[in-house]
Design an enzyme around this catalytic site. Structure first.
Site, PDB file in Angstrom:
ATOM      1  N   THR A  55       0.996  -1.553  -0.143  1.00  0.00           N
ATOM      2  CA  THR A  55       0.106   0.030  -0.232  1.00  0.00           C
ATOM      3  C   THR A  55       1.199   1.150  -0.292  1.00  0.00           C
ATOM      4  OG1 THR A  55      -0.240  -0.060   2.532  1.00  0.00           O
ATOM      5  CG2 THR A  55      -2.261  -0.863   1.373  1.00  0.00           C
TER       6      THR A  55
ATOM      7  N   ALA B  69       4.942   6.146  10.243  1.00  0.00           N
ATOM      8  CA  ALA B  69       4.358   5.737   9.010  1.00  0.00           C
ATOM      9  C   ALA B  69       4.486   6.484   7.825  1.00  0.00           C
ATOM     10  CB  ALA B  69       2.762   6.879   9.167  1.00  0.00           C
ATOM     11  N   LYS B  70       4.713   5.695   6.574  1.00  0.00           N
ATOM     12  CA  LYS B  70       4.504   5.779   4.863  1.00  0.00           C
ATOM     13  C   LYS B  70       4.250   7.190   4.743  1.00  0.00           C
ATOM     14  CE  LYS B  70       3.138   0.420   4.654  1.00  0.00           C
ATOM     15  NZ  LYS B  70       1.895  -0.027   4.011  1.00  0.00           N
ATOM     16  N   ARG B  71       4.106   7.307   5.328  1.00  0.00           N
ATOM     17  CA  ARG B  71       3.506   9.099   4.856  1.00  0.00           C
ATOM     18  C   ARG B  71       5.276   9.966   5.263  1.00  0.00           C
ATOM     19  NH1 ARG B  71      -0.025   8.778   9.332  1.00  0.00           N
ATOM     20  NH2 ARG B  71       0.850   9.583  10.850  1.00  0.00           N
TER      21      ARG B  71
END
Ligand code: GLU
Length: 317
Positions: A18, A248-250
């Site tokens: 994702t 977080a991936k962000r």
């Protein structure tokens, strides 16, 4: 190799494509890989791509590139969950036949959340049980109307002996209650797919991030309902940034693809991760395999790892 009475473990790496994998994944995957390899066990790779709204096609291949860059390999797979609908449908049919699940027509937002592994910020309110009086066969009357299959949660605590956190006990009725395991329009949820896959793939050891602790008692209930023995669970304390916030991936800066593109030496990263796990006090550039004989689950700190790239990114010499 540690002496072991039980047969070698079957472990797994289960990335969700994702977004890019980040340092938290790298640490968890290193530990999962070593937990299997240190006892002479096997590693399965499974791509968890059921959340169609969040999956990005390019992230499937990127996850494999990231793992290889780290020096992690696998013996079986990659299996891809979106190819495995039939096995999830079989399990769903068994749960319907046993009236362990019921069709729920409550809010769409509630239902949509279910395809992803629920990280803490996604945990919703407790399901009030508005549809719990229904029988599985009632779904036939719904036609094309969207609905979810909810699992009937028995009240009471569910306990497990966590490889890293020790004995844990949680009551799923306090964690949202009856939970969604499939949706008629979108298919199986994370909770169902992960249990079916781990059981059918013979996974005996699940090592994953501590953010999935609330999922474990629900999954144990599913194992029981399907007549399967749960694996040994181990939840790795999370990695947080220097500000104490969960990675977080962000946060693009800690994505493995970014580090790779910046020319970061993956062996320095493995050395830093091994040090963060308490297996050494020095930073020794190394491969994952260099830690097979020194892997020690007991030295893993129970607190989150405050990850500060400045401490390991650049070789000071
Ligand atoms: N695919 C899940 C995630 O990336 C992990 C699921 C699991 O290990 O059970 O969050």
């Amino acid at each position: 190799m540690k002496p072991s009475q039980s047969p070698p473990a079957v472990g797994r790496l289960a990335p969700s494509p994702t977004g890019g994998l980040h340092l938290g994944h790298a640490r968890t995957f290193l530990i999962a890989w070593l937990a299997a390899r240190s006892g002479g066990g096997r590693v399965i790779l499974r791509i968890e791509d059921l959340d169609a709204a969040r999956v990005r096609d390019e992230a499937r291949d990127a996850a494999l590139v990231d793992l290889r860059w780290l020096g992690l390999d696998w013996d079986e797979g990659p299996y891809v969950q979106s190819d495995r609908r039939a096995v999830y449908d079989d399990a769903l049919d068994r749960l319907k036949a046993a009236e362990r699940i019921y069709p729920c027509t409550c809010t769409r937002a509630d239902i949509e959340r279910a395809a992803s592994a629920p990280h803490p910020e996604d945990e919703g309110p407790t399901y009030p049980g508005a549809c719990a009086h229904r029988l599985a066969a009632d779904a036939r009357a719904f036609g094309d109307r969207p609905f979810a299959w909810r699992f009937r949660v028995e009240p009471g605590p569910v306990a497990w002996d966590d490889q890293f956190l020790g004995r844990r006990e949680l009551d799923p009725t306090r964690l949202g209650g009856d939970f969604v395991i499939a949706r008629n329009t979108l298919g199986p949820s994370y909770q169902l797919a992960v249990v079916v896959d781990d059981a059918l793939m013979g996974v005996s050891q699940v090592v994953r991030g501590a953010d999935l602790v609330p999922s474990t008692p629900r999954q144990i209930l599913l194992y029981r309902a399907l007549g399967w023995t749960p694996p040994r669970f181990g939840h790795v304390p999370l990695v947080v940034g220097p500000d104490g916030r969960r990675l977080a991936k962000r946060d693009g800066s800690i994505k493995l693809s970014t580090l790779r593109e910046q020319g970061v030496d993956p062996q320095r990263l493995i050395g830093a991760l091994a040090r963060s796990c308490g297996w050494t006090s020095t930073l020794t550039p190394s491969y994952p395999a260099d830690w097979i004989n020194r892997y020690d689950p007991d030295s893993l700190p129970g607190d989150p790892w405050f990850m500060n790239p400045a401490e390991w990114l650049v070789d000071p010499s």
